[in-house]
Design a protein around this motif. Structure first.
Motif, mmCIF file in Angstrom:
data_model
loop_
_atom_site.group_PDB
_atom_site.id
_atom_site.type_symbol
_atom_site.label_atom_id
_atom_site.label_comp_id
_atom_site.label_asym_id
_atom_site.label_seq_id
_atom_site.Cartn_x
_atom_site.Cartn_y
_atom_site.Cartn_z
ATOM 1 N N ALA A 124 -15.871 54.599 6.935
ATOM 2 C CA ALA A 124 -14.469 54.286 7.141
ATOM 3 C C ALA A 124 -13.716 54.518 5.849
ATOM 4 C CB ALA A 124 -14.312 52.838 7.581
ATOM 5 N N PHE A 125 -12.405 54.591 6.017
ATOM 6 C CA PHE A 125 -11.556 54.843 4.855
ATOM 7 C C PHE A 125 -10.781 53.591 4.545
ATOM 8 C CE2 PHE A 125 -7.262 55.745 3.436
ATOM 9 C CZ PHE A 125 -7.477 56.555 2.340
ATOM 10 N N TYR A 126 -10.621 53.324 3.252
ATOM 11 C CA TYR A 126 -9.723 52.227 2.904
ATOM 12 C C TYR A 126 -8.985 52.525 1.618
ATOM 13 C CZ TYR A 126 -7.735 47.926 1.368
ATOM 14 O OH TYR A 126 -6.828 47.010 0.921
ATOM 15 N N LYS A 127 -7.677 52.279 1.672
ATOM 16 C CA LYS A 127 -6.909 52.347 0.444
ATOM 17 C C LYS A 127 -5.882 51.250 0.508
ATOM 18 C CE LYS A 127 -3.926 55.319 -2.277
ATOM 19 N NZ LYS A 127 -2.986 56.420 -2.205
ATOM 20 N N TYR A 128 -5.792 50.456 -0.534
ATOM 21 C CA TYR A 128 -4.811 49.386 -0.532
ATOM 22 C C TYR A 128 -3.411 49.988 -0.461
ATOM 23 C CZ TYR A 128 -1.494 46.044 -2.354
ATOM 24 O OH TYR A 128 -0.384 45.266 -2.520
ATOM 25 N N ALA A 129 -2.629 49.501 0.474
ATOM 26 C CA ALA A 129 -1.235 49.903 0.621
ATOM 27 C C ALA A 129 -1.090 51.386 0.844
ATOM 28 C CB ALA A 129 -0.417 49.504 -0.609
ATOM 29 N N GLY A 130 -2.156 52.032 1.268
ATOM 30 C CA GLY A 130 -2.033 53.471 1.407
ATOM 31 C C GLY A 130 -2.683 53.961 2.678
ATOM 32 N N SER A 131 -2.208 55.081 3.092
ATOM 33 C CA SER A 131 -2.721 55.668 4.310
ATOM 34 C C SER A 131 -3.696 56.779 3.977
ATOM 35 C CB SER A 131 -1.545 56.231 5.110
ATOM 36 O OG SER A 131 -2.023 57.009 6.164
ATOM 37 N N TYR A 132 -4.536 57.069 4.908
ATOM 38 C CA TYR A 132 -5.316 58.301 4.805
ATOM 39 C C TYR A 132 -4.319 59.445 4.753
ATOM 40 C CZ TYR A 132 -9.028 61.608 5.872
ATOM 41 O OH TYR A 132 -9.913 62.627 5.814
ATOM 42 N N PRO A 133 -4.549 60.470 3.908
ATOM 43 C CA PRO A 133 -3.555 61.543 3.793
ATOM 44 C C PRO A 133 -3.210 62.112 5.170
ATOM 45 C CG PRO A 133 -5.327 61.855 2.220
ATOM 46 C CD PRO A 133 -5.694 60.679 3.051
ATOM 47 N N TYR A 134 -1.915 62.129 5.448
ATOM 48 C CA TYR A 134 -1.487 62.552 6.779
ATOM 49 C C TYR A 134 -1.957 63.964 7.088
ATOM 50 C CZ TYR A 134 1.529 58.503 6.156
ATOM 51 O OH TYR A 134 1.990 57.249 5.931
ATOM 52 N N THR A 135 -1.997 64.784 6.026
ATOM 53 C CA THR A 135 -2.351 66.190 6.251
ATOM 54 C C THR A 135 -3.800 66.336 6.708
ATOM 55 O OG1 THR A 135 -2.765 66.291 3.902
ATOM 56 C CG2 THR A 135 -0.713 67.225 4.667
ATOM 57 N N SER A 136 -4.626 65.361 6.380
ATOM 58 C CA SER A 136 -6.043 65.523 6.703
ATOM 59 C C SER A 136 -6.423 64.850 8.016
ATOM 60 C CB SER A 136 -6.903 64.948 5.578
ATOM 61 O OG SER A 136 -6.448 65.420 4.338
ATOM 62 N N ILE A 137 -5.464 64.161 8.641
ATOM 63 C CA ILE A 137 -5.805 63.391 9.843
ATOM 64 C C ILE A 137 -6.262 64.303 10.974
ATOM 65 C CG2 ILE A 137 -4.847 61.913 11.649
ATOM 66 C CD1 ILE A 137 -3.125 60.625 9.480
ATOM 67 N N GLN A 138 -5.500 65.376 11.174
ATOM 68 C CA GLN A 138 -5.796 66.255 12.302
ATOM 69 C C GLN A 138 -7.231 66.764 12.237
ATOM 70 O OE1 GLN A 138 -3.752 66.519 14.881
ATOM 71 N NE2 GLN A 138 -5.453 67.593 15.847
ATOM 72 N N LYS A 139 -7.644 67.050 11.023
ATOM 73 C CA LYS A 139 -8.981 67.592 10.836
ATOM 74 C C LYS A 139 -10.035 66.596 11.332
ATOM 75 C CE LYS A 139 -11.438 70.863 8.464
ATOM 76 N NZ LYS A 139 -12.403 70.346 7.482
ATOM 77 N N LEU A 140 -9.810 65.335 10.975
ATOM 78 C CA LEU A 140 -10.747 64.300 11.403
ATOM 79 C C LEU A 140 -10.703 64.123 12.914
ATOM 80 C CD1 LEU A 140 -10.695 61.266 8.955
ATOM 81 C CD2 LEU A 140 -12.390 63.055 9.191
ATOM 82 N N LYS A 141 -9.485 64.169 13.439
ATOM 83 C CA LYS A 141 -9.337 64.021 14.883
ATOM 84 C C LYS A 141 -10.130 65.098 15.606
ATOM 85 C CE LYS A 141 -5.029 61.534 15.603
ATOM 86 N NZ LYS A 141 -3.569 61.657 15.651
ATOM 87 N N ASP A 142 -10.063 66.307 15.051
ATOM 88 C CA ASP A 142 -10.715 67.439 15.705
ATOM 89 C C ASP A 142 -12.223 67.249 15.814
ATOM 90 O OD1 ASP A 142 -8.299 68.539 15.967
ATOM 91 O OD2 ASP A 142 -8.480 69.956 14.300
ATOM 92 N N THR A 143 -12.793 66.484 14.884
ATOM 93 C CA THR A 143 -14.238 66.315 14.942
ATOM 94 C C THR A 143 -14.629 65.433 16.131
ATOM 95 O OG1 THR A 143 -14.204 64.357 13.562
ATOM 96 C CG2 THR A 143 -14.461 66.445 12.437
ATOM 97 N N GLY A 144 -13.691 64.600 16.593
ATOM 98 C CA GLY A 144 -13.974 63.746 17.735
ATOM 99 C C GLY A 144 -14.817 62.538 17.388
ATOM 100 N N ASN A 145 -15.150 62.377 16.120
ATOM 101 C CA ASN A 145 -16.024 61.262 15.733
ATOM 102 C C ASN A 145 -15.256 60.069 15.219
ATOM 103 O OD1 ASN A 145 -18.211 62.850 16.311
ATOM 104 N ND2 ASN A 145 -18.341 63.660 14.226
ATOM 105 N N PHE A 146 -13.938 60.200 15.160
ATOM 106 C CA PHE A 146 -13.195 59.151 14.456
ATOM 107 C C PHE A 146 -12.127 58.515 15.323
ATOM 108 C CE2 PHE A 146 -15.125 61.603 11.195
ATOM 109 C CZ PHE A 146 -15.481 60.671 10.248
ATOM 110 N N ASP A 147 -11.955 57.241 15.086
ATOM 111 C CA ASP A 147 -10.810 56.551 15.646
ATOM 112 C C ASP A 147 -9.915 56.134 14.486
ATOM 113 O OD1 ASP A 147 -11.154 56.708 18.328
ATOM 114 O OD2 ASP A 147 -12.436 54.934 18.449
ATOM 115 N N PHE A 148 -8.680 55.801 14.818
ATOM 116 C CA PHE A 148 -7.723 55.496 13.762
ATOM 117 C C PHE A 148 -7.004 54.195 14.051
ATOM 118 C CE2 PHE A 148 -8.407 59.955 14.044
ATOM 119 C CZ PHE A 148 -8.470 60.398 12.753
ATOM 120 N N ILE A 149 -6.847 53.410 13.014
ATOM 121 C CA ILE A 149 -5.983 52.238 13.141
ATOM 122 C C ILE A 149 -4.654 52.643 12.548
ATOM 123 C CG2 ILE A 149 -5.568 49.894 12.377
ATOM 124 C CD1 ILE A 149 -8.620 49.676 12.037
ATOM 125 N N GLU A 150 -3.604 52.504 13.300
ATOM 126 C CA GLU A 150 -2.285 52.833 12.772
ATOM 127 C C GLU A 150 -1.466 51.573 12.691
ATOM 128 O OE1 GLU A 150 -0.097 56.115 14.276
ATOM 129 O OE2 GLU A 150 -1.900 57.303 14.654
#
Lengths: 318, 526, 314, 343, 237
Positions: free
Chosen positions: B241-267
């Motif tokens: 999992a990813f964690y950054k205080y007060a920060g988001s996973y880089p928006y530009t890299s989200i799609q890539k993770l989504k494409d793998t189908g292995n990840f869920d996201f908390i928004e």
């Protein structure tokens, strides 16, 4: 073609001509002067003499970059600051796609050549000027002047320059002029050393003593007798300095110490690196500027090598 | 010689390959481990000195209070908190069932020690000394006697970790105290090792933990100084999992993770935001009409799309994002260039010489200095473009953070873009007031508003003793922002936290995201 | 004065200059020298600021500050990082070993392979294989080190999965450390090889035209024998000093490689302190790097005089 | 002075036959004909001097025999050593011959030695290379040879070339070239850059090689008087061609070619009489006899290239040198040849 | 011995010594020239012989004022040359000229022959319109054709080079020429030419020569008086 010849693209041809007319053609070539190479030379590739293809390639590459930088407004398909749809892959509308802001990468690339060339040449001009001046003075006057100037040069040589630039850039305002100035002020040392040793050599030649005994001023001797004879050393050194400065500029921009208001290749890679270009495999974003840096540096270095090799060829005669 | 060289190289390559294969085998580790990847690198193993480690230690040394999902403050180490009517005495009732990982029981004494200790030794907790008159233990409660009403105390105490007295009372300089080995904690896990060279913090189950048992034997926080590498590690399954205080996973890299189908996201909506700040001491920014016009000139949806890839929403004029407590719906900001132009010409900004550049009230062409730091280059570029559309020239002045602070403090700028963190929005009198109150100083603080009405609001909040009173003030603050526009929010972003689908049960709070005790008690392998 | 002594004197002077520069820079830059000295992330209240100011002697006259500064340098006290909450010298000590672990094998590999391959390339100029080699290393030479490492990381660690993605180790065993360091070392070796390759090639090109090489050929030495029996050693001479001078440059390359590979060495230390404007660390690291480069130069000089009898003879 | 040819000479065998050797270098300005149609023989235990001015192609000739020319040289003709044509050998085969069968002494001995290697190792190097001997054992032989050339004492052999004087370097070089008892030694301007005294010394050593080591010597020099003093036979070169060849005493005392005569006139003892004009370029040499533009006795015939012509031996000459016993083959090469229409 | 005042001594050396200092702190002195005196008389040639490394060239440079001795005085027409300045210095500078051993190094290889000659004409401040005439005039004197003018020193032979050097020097109308091994790098025939030319010039222009050579033949041929330099001292032969 005479211009090219002057730049050393027909190097060995010219020199061996001189050589053979002057004295019994240099006794030996210890390399691989075997039957095979003899045959090759009999056939003669690239026309009458040996034509320095890498040098020519370098010149052509360099000219295209120069063209790119000076006519960027005409060549670039659009204004690099104009926004289209972001993250477009290469296609017909945008040959190299668009970046995170939707700027056309090809146009950015073309405009970015300016910074690279200006920093490269600015820094190299400054460093070559300083290096030549210091080398000439130190080599010509020898003695105390030499001791002091070369002492300073030695000291400067030992300071690791990239870290120093990083430290200075951290304290100073980021701007690519500043980078050029810094690099120029730090990179004269190796030029100074080479120029000095050449000057020492030239100085010992009788025509300098002759000029002195005829009553020519030191200034006249330095600029009219010494300088023309070391010019062939200065030029390749200058080109190598250009190359190093270009790499340094790209590195500094990459660290985020560059000038944000200018488009530069290092900045492009920095943005690609920090804004997901790398991880997403947007090769059209980071690869072209990377290649451009490499190629422009390569072009300059190839020219430098061609000149240096001509120098090697001529050295056999002198 | 050449053969020897060839052999040497062949050997070199062979060695490399062996290592590569060996390394892959070594990658398998037994036991149940949860690995979390974070870009917040721990630079020194100093619990109080290193800010990243401070956040990570919330798992081993939980805070007194925590923020609930709706933004209210509820108990964690303390069961609950009570405040006296005049707001001068706070009582925190400490729970009974916490044990330090070395077997000792956590007592109210530990809590009292912690805050006395921090007040004494930590410069960032200097306010405690100024505000708290004394701390005492009353049964299972810790009592804080203040010298003036401070309504935000429970919020403050949602950020300080509790330290074991029997360990820390021997440590004289906590900021310099470095401990690479075990750190005694009372959470469900305690830190068993801090390896800054490998970039890993190892957590082990607290053997004396009395609550519900967590699902993992150990937790590892892997820190990455390079965001891309972290993304790769996520994708490859090296971290879960990813964690950054007060920060988001880089928006530009989200799609890539989504494409793998292995990840869920908390928004989650971010409390912090990116905003445009103006120097209100200078013409024409001091003119409210100008600011209003400006608020119509910014293409918010474009900024949102380009800078945050659409992860967020167009903000209101009220600045404060809806995820904050007592949010009030104010005017939605909108992009309307013609209206902006209209407002400007009504206010008397005209292009007298027809060169497309507006003149200020003094009749000279407006030329603004836009101060920017490297992190905000992209939005700055955009805003400059909008200003140009409006007929206003702005010159970018790109500086490093240190210069930025200096020039901002000296009011040597016209506009700048900066951002706030969740805590930044909460600090001082909450709702972002900390950034604008001219009586404050500090790194990211703009202190550009000296309007007495605003300052009075801030004082009111700080002295408020009831929730309803606070809410009233909160609405007033947001109305003030909407009417006076001391800063214009550029977008309200969302914090996106990806995690491997295999692991479920994540819970995210508004202050610290998924990094909270509740979350780690619930997360399990599906 | 003998050249060796002269050289030593110059090294000391260089050191003196760098230390002084380190003293001057934060004090001559715009802004509060305290901020310049401490870095801006230091949380300070007004009271503690003035306390620190007097503690650090900023209220003393400059020359006294300078003397105090020297005293602290000589006792290896490089100041205190308020950002990392540790003394700079201990920070550097703990980081330096990793950088050395990266730099020493890479530089050695670079020196060995670079000179041998470069020597062969210079010797057999124009032959097919050497042209390929030269083109390859020239391309590497022209690529900024960080770009090269990024590509390598992407390709080998991510695409092919041969190497770990980051850090120095996970278990801490020798093989594990080696596995983690392999790719950065490889990239840096490549970088170092390419630089040495180009220099050596040029140097051999000069040497092979010399009369003694011709004479060796007339003695009946064949092909590479001439290179390895004669020219190699001679061509190495100028290289030794150049490698030493280049050391600073290659070392800077190591910094970039560390940044890309997330290695906890000097490079990352410098980069982090740069981003957070942690000036004491920045200056301390710079000082140490300089000292290392100067030491490398001295070492090169020693080596030089070991190889070249002409220097000893003087 | 050398007495003509001794009776044993009849039994001597030819060891090197150079025939029709031409060397040219292609350039943009045209082809440089550094040597053209050179033919001569070298006999066992003989010193043949090749005399000519700077730029006449004599060093090129020496290098061409051992195939040491730069890669762009175009060589034709044949150099037969034993039964093999050196020009047709592979580089590997010729390198087996260099240094062991035919060795060379360079001008400028100080630069021809590797400055970083001890003298003894440099002298011993041919042993290591050709005989595969260890460094240690070859050093012993090297020492022996070096001592025979007067390099002894003071640890000279442990020194480096730059520590030795030019004369010592020259001696070391001579030692190196004889260490494998080669059949032929080619000495290229061995006295250039040396003082008078040192030059005389070097010549003395070189001429002793013939006796001591039984090798033939091809001596390349521009010093006419030195050549005549040392050599058995002498060939005069002008502008890439041999213009006159014959026994040294004959050529020196009674030069037939106008150029040889003019050269002799330049000697100090003959009062420094300069040759008018200057040496021609090798790119476009004069047509016909290459000397004709400077020749005082030029005739119309000289516009055409003269071949190498054997000189009809005068009775006095034949008596003096005892040529009567020569076989036909022998006759041709022993006898005097001149490239001039008038002779 | 010549009677004093009988003939004017042009260039005089008195008690010249030269020491080289080595080392910055611990100085080691090496004596190169010891107490050398000589005088050069108008129209005559003084021959100086010595083995290589005996300091001949250094002495020549001292006599030409290009280097300075540790002690002793060189005087030109009776005046010490060191304090000379202004017109007197210029006069000395032009009157005493040197010719060097290596003909190829004696001319700037990057300048055409014409450039090299014109440079001297410029130094003499001769108006440009006279340059052509002066150039062909001086080339005539040394026996060179004008077609050489556009070539570079690398493209002409050693003998021609040496003659061009001579031509350049003669333009200055010197009184004394210091010849440092002027012919030792030349071929026999060229050597003969140069020596004869030098002799002819001496006769025509009344030049004095200080001829330095290691070739006894050359010195014998040229010099009126011969000295040998050995171990730093001068001996008359």
């Amino acid at each position: 073609m005479a211009g090219l010849q002057e730049l050393g693209f027909f190097n060995s041809a010219r020199s061996s001509g001189q050589q053979a007319t002057k004295r019994e053609a240099g006794t030996v070539n210890p390399g691989t002067g075997d039957a095979a190479s003899m045959n090759r030379h009999e056939r003669g590739h690239f026309g009458p003499g040996s034509f320095s293809f890498p040098g020519f390639l370098g010149l052509m590459l360099f000219l295209s970059f120069l063209l790119m930088a000076s006519f960027s407004f005409a060549i670039a398909p659009c204004d690099p600051w104009v926004r289209f749809q972001p993250f477009l892959p290469p296609g017909w509308g945008h040959f190299l796609g668009t970046n995170d802001l939707g700027n056309d990468i090809l146009s950015e690339l073309i405009y970015g050549s300016k910074v690279s060339l200006i920093v490269g040449f600015g820094a190299a001009l400054l460093s070559t000027f300083l290096g030549t001046l210091i080398g000439l003075l130190s080599g010509y006057y020898k003695g105390l002047v030499d001791e002091i100037l070369m002492g300073i040069t030695d000291i400067f040589l030992m300071i690791p320059q990239i870290p120093l630039i990083i430290v200075l850039a951290a304290f100073l305002k980021p701007s690519f002029w500043m980078v050029a100035l810094l690099l120029g002020c730090l990179w004269w040392t190796s030029t100074a050393r080479v120029i000095r040793s050449k000057t020492l050599q030239i100085r010992e030649m009788s025509f300098i003593e002759g000029s002195r005994s005829m009553g020519f001023s030191d200034l006249h001797i330095i600029f009219s007798d010494v300088l023309p004879n070391i010019f062939y050393v200065i030029l390749p050194k200058f080109l190598l300095a250009v190359a190093s400065a270009m790499i340094a500029e790209a590195s500094i921009s990459f660290l985020g110490l560059g000038d944000a208001s200018m488009k530069s290749w290092g900045m492009m890679i920095n943005f690609a690196f920090t804004r997901g270009g790398f991880i997403n495999g947007y090769w059209w974003w980071y690869l072209p500027p990377g290649l451009c840096i490499s190629l422009s540096v390569l072009s300059v270095i190839l020219m430098g090598f061609a000149l240096e090799e001509r120098d090697l060829e001529t050295e056999r005669i002198e | 010689m050449k053969h020897r060289l060839g052999r040497l190289m062949a050997g070199f390559i062979l060695f490399m390959l062996i290592l590569a294969i060996q390394g892959q085998c070594a990658g398998e580790v037994s036991g149940t481990v949860l690995k979390i990847g974070s870009p917040s690198v721990v630079k020194s193993a100093s619990l109080l000195g290193d800010s990243s480690l401070g956040v990570f230690s919330h798992l081993s040394n939980p805070t007194l209070m925590k923020m609930a999902e709706n933004g209210s403050i509820v108990g964690l180490t303390a069961d609950r908190a009570e405040v006296s009517k005049d707001g001068m005495i706070w009582k925190f009732f400490i729970r009974d069932n916490f044990y330090w990982s070395d077997g000792e029981k956590l007592t109210p004494d530990d809590v009292m020690f912690t805050f006395n200790y921090l007040a004494d030794k930590s410069p960032s907790a200097g306010w405690i000394k100024k505000t708290v008159e004394n701390i005492s233990v009353d049964g299972n409660a810790v009592v804080f006697k203040l010298n003036k009403p401070y309504s935000r105390l429970n919020l403050e105490f949602a950020t300080y970790t509790i330290l074991p007295r029997h360990i820390w009372e021997k440590i004289d300089k906590p900021l310099e105290y470095v401990n690479n080995g075990e750190v005694v904690g009372f959470g469900p896990y305690y830190i068993s090792k801090i390896d800054t060279d490998a970039g890993v913090i190892y957590f082990k189950k607290n053997p004396y933990w009395k609550g519900s048992s967590p699902y993992f034997d150990s937790i590892e926080i892997h820190t990455f100084s390079n965001m891309d590498v972290l993304s790769m590690a996520l994708e490859k399954g090296e971290v879960d999992a990813f964690y950054k205080y007060a920060g988001s996973y880089p928006y530009t890299s989200i799609q890539k993770l989504k494409d793998t189908g292995n990840f869920d996201f908390i928004e989650k909506d971010n409390i912090g935001l990116t905003f445009l700040a103006m120097n209100l001491k200078k013409e024409p920014m001091s003119d409210l009409e100008f600011r209003k016009a400006l608020s119509y000139a910014l293409n918010y949806s474009e900024i949102l799309n380009l800078d945050a890839l659409g992860y967020g929403q167009v903000p209101n004029a009220g600045f404060v994002p809806p995820s904050m407590m007592d949010f009030k719906e104010t005017r939605k900001l909108q992009y309307n260039l013609s209206k902006a132009r209209e407002l400007l010409s009504e206010a008397g900004y005209k292009d007298s010489n027809g060169d497309g550049i507006l003149d200020g009230k003094d009749g000279k062409a407006i030329k603004l200095t836009f101060l920017t730091r490297t992190d905000y280059q992209r939005p700055t570029e955009l805003v400059i473009g909008y200003l140009k559309d409006l007929g206003i020239n702005a010159e970018i002045k790109s500086v490093d953070s240190s210069t930025w602070i200096k020039q901002k403090d000296a009011y040597e700028y016209d506009m700048t873009i900066t951002r706030s963190t969740p805590w930044g929005m909460l600090m001082h009198a909450n709702w972002g007031t900390g950034y604008f109150d001219s009586t404050r100083t500090g790194e990211g603080v703009l202190h550009n508003v000296d309007d007495p009405a605003f300052l009075k609001l801030c004082d009111g909040i700080l002295a408020a003793t009831s929730q309803s009173e606070l809410k009233e003030y909160a609405y007033q603050v947001q109305d003030y922002y909407a009417a006076n526009l001391p800063g214009i929010a550029l977008y309200w972003s969302r914090i996106v936290t990806p995690y491997n689908k295999v692991f479920t049960g994540w819970y995210s709070d508004p202050l610290y995201g998924i990094y909270n005790v509740d979350s780690f008690l619930e997360v399990r392998k599906a | 004065m003998s050249p060796a002594k002269k050289r030593l004197l110059r090294c000391i002077l260089a050191l003196f200059l760098i230390v002084s520069l380190n003293f001057i820079i934060p004090r001559s830059m715009p802004g509060d020298p305290l901020t310049n000295l401490l870095g801006e992330d230091a949380y300070l209240t007004e009271g503690s600021a003035s306390e620190l100011r007097s503690l650090m002697g900023l209220d003393l006259p400059l020359h006294e500050q300078y003397l105090a500064y020297w005293r602290s340098i000589l006792s290896f006290d490089l100041g205190y990082s308020y950002h990392l909450h540790s003394s700079v010298s201990s920070l550097i000590l703990s980081r330096m070993k990793w950088t050395l672990l990266l730099a020493v094998p890479s530089l050695s590999a670079g020196a060995i392979f670079g000179t041998i391959l470069g020597g062969l390339a210079g010797w057999k100029r124009g032959c097919g294989m050497e042209r390929v080699n030269t083109a390859f290393f020239l391309m590497i030479y022209c690529t900024p080190p960080y770009f090269l490492s990024l590509l390598a990381l992407y390709l080998f660690s991510f695409r092919l999965g041969l190497f770990p993605l980051k850090g120095l180790y996970s278990t801490g065993s020798f093989l594990d450390i080696a596995h983690h360091l392999m790719l950065p070392i490889l990239v840096m070796s490549l970088f170092s090889v390419s630089r040495n390759f180009m220099i050596m090639r040029g140097s051999v090109l000069v040497e092979r035209r010399s009369l003694y090489a011709a004479y060796a050929r007339a003695k009946g030495l064949y092909g590479n024998e001439i290179l390895f029996r004669h020219c190699f050693k001679n061509a190495l001479l100028p290289i030794i000093t150049i490698i030493a001078l280049d050391f600073g440059f290659i070392f800077s390359g190591a910094l970039f490689i560390e940044i890309v590979f997330s290695m906890n060495g000097m490079g990352n230390l410098i980069y982090d302190s740069l981003l957070s404007r942690d000036y004491p660390v920045l200056q301390g690291s710079f000082l140490i790097v300089t000292i290392m480069v100067i030491l490398a130069n001295l070492l090169a000089d020693l080596q030089y005089s070991r190889i070249d009898p002409r220097v000893r003879w003087q | 002075m050398y007495p003509g040819i001794s009776p044993e000479k009849h039994q001597q065998r030819r060891i090197l036959k150079v025939e029709g050797l031409s060397v040219s270098f292609p350039t943009t300005l045209g082809s440089v004909m550094a040597a053209q149609d050179i033919s001569f023989d070298l006999w066992e235990k003989e010193i043949l001097a090749l005399v000519g001015e700077t730029g006449c192609g004599k060093s090129v000739l020496a290098s061409a025999i051992l195939r040491l020319l730069p890669g762009n040289a175009v060589v034709s003709g044949s150099v037969v050593f034993g039964d093999r044509d050196l020009l047709c050998l592979s580089e590997k085969d010729i390198s087996r011959i260099r240094g062991s069968q035919i060795s060379m002494v360079f001008q400028n001995p100080t630069l021809a030695h590797n400055p970083l290697i001890r003298m003894e190792d440099q002298i011993a190097e041919p042993l290591c290379v050709h005989r595969g001997r260890s460094k240690k054992s070859s050093r012993k032989l090297a020492e022996k040879v070096a001592i025979s050339f007067g390099l002894e004492g003071g640890g000279i052999l442990k020194m480096y070339p730059f520590e030795l004087s030019g004369g010592m370097n020259q001696r070391a070089m001579i030692s190196t070239s004889v260490i494998l008892s080669p059949r032929i030694i080619i000495a290229d301007e061995p006295t250039k850059g040396l003082d008078d005294a040192l030059a005389r010394q070097a010549i003395r050593e070189l001429s002793s090689i013939k006796e001591q080591w039984g090798a033939s010597l091809l001596l390349i020099t521009h010093d006419l008087s030195m050549a005549s003093a040392v050599s058995d036979r002498m060939a005069v070169m002008y502008c890439g061609q041999i213009v006159e060849i014959g026994l040294s005493s004959e050529v020196f005392e009674n030069p037939l070619h106008p150029y040889s005569r003019a050269l002799k006139g330049c000697l100090p003892e003959n009062g420094y009489n300069p040759i008018p004009g200057s040496s021609p370029s090798l790119i476009q040499p004069p047509s016909g006899c290459r000397y004709h533009p400077r020749c005082s006795q030029m005739t119309a015939l000289c516009k055409e290239a003269p071949p190498m012509m054997a000189v009809a031996k005068s009775s006095s000459n034949s008596k003096k040198i005892g040529m009567s016993g020569c076989s036909d083959d022998r006759h041709e090469s022993c006898g005097r040849q001149v490239r001039c229409w008038r002779c | 011995m010549r009677q004093a005042g009988e003939m004017l001594a042009l260039l005089n050396a008195e008690g010249i010594s030269l020491e080289h200092e080595q080392g910055l702190i611990f100085k080691k002195r090496r004596s190169i020239l010891k107490d050398i005196s000589m005088e050069l008389v108008e129209g005559e040639t003084l021959g100086l012989m010595g083995v290589s490394g005996s300091g001949k060239t250094t002495l020549a440079k001292i006599m030409a004022g290009l280097e300075h001795p540790s002690s002793g005085i060189v005087s030109f027409q009776g005046k010490d040359i060191r304090p000379l300045s202004g017109k007197e210095y210029l006069d000395f500078r032009r009157s005493v000229q040197m010719i060097f051993q290596d003909p190829e190094g004696s001319l700037n290889p990057r300048k055409s022959i014409e450039g090299s000659i014109h440079e001297v004409l410029g130094l003499l401040r001769i108006p440009k319109r006279h340059w052509r005439a002066r150039t062909s005039d001086i080339l005539n004197t040394v026996g060179l054709s004008e077609e050489l003018l556009c070539r570079c020193p690398g493209q002409v032979s050693g003998g021609q080079n040496q003659r061009i050097v001579l031509a350049r020097v003669l333009l200055l109308n010197p009184k004394v020429m210091i010849l440092d091994e002027p012919t030792s790098a030349l071929d026999l025939s060229v050597q003969a030419y140069i020596l004869t030319l030098l002799k002819k010039l001496q006769k025509e222009r009344g030049l004095s020569y200080l001829l330095i050579s290691h070739q006894a033949d050359v010195v014998r041929f040229m010099a009126h008086e011969v000295y040998v330099l050995g171990e730093g001292r001068l001996k008359r032969v």
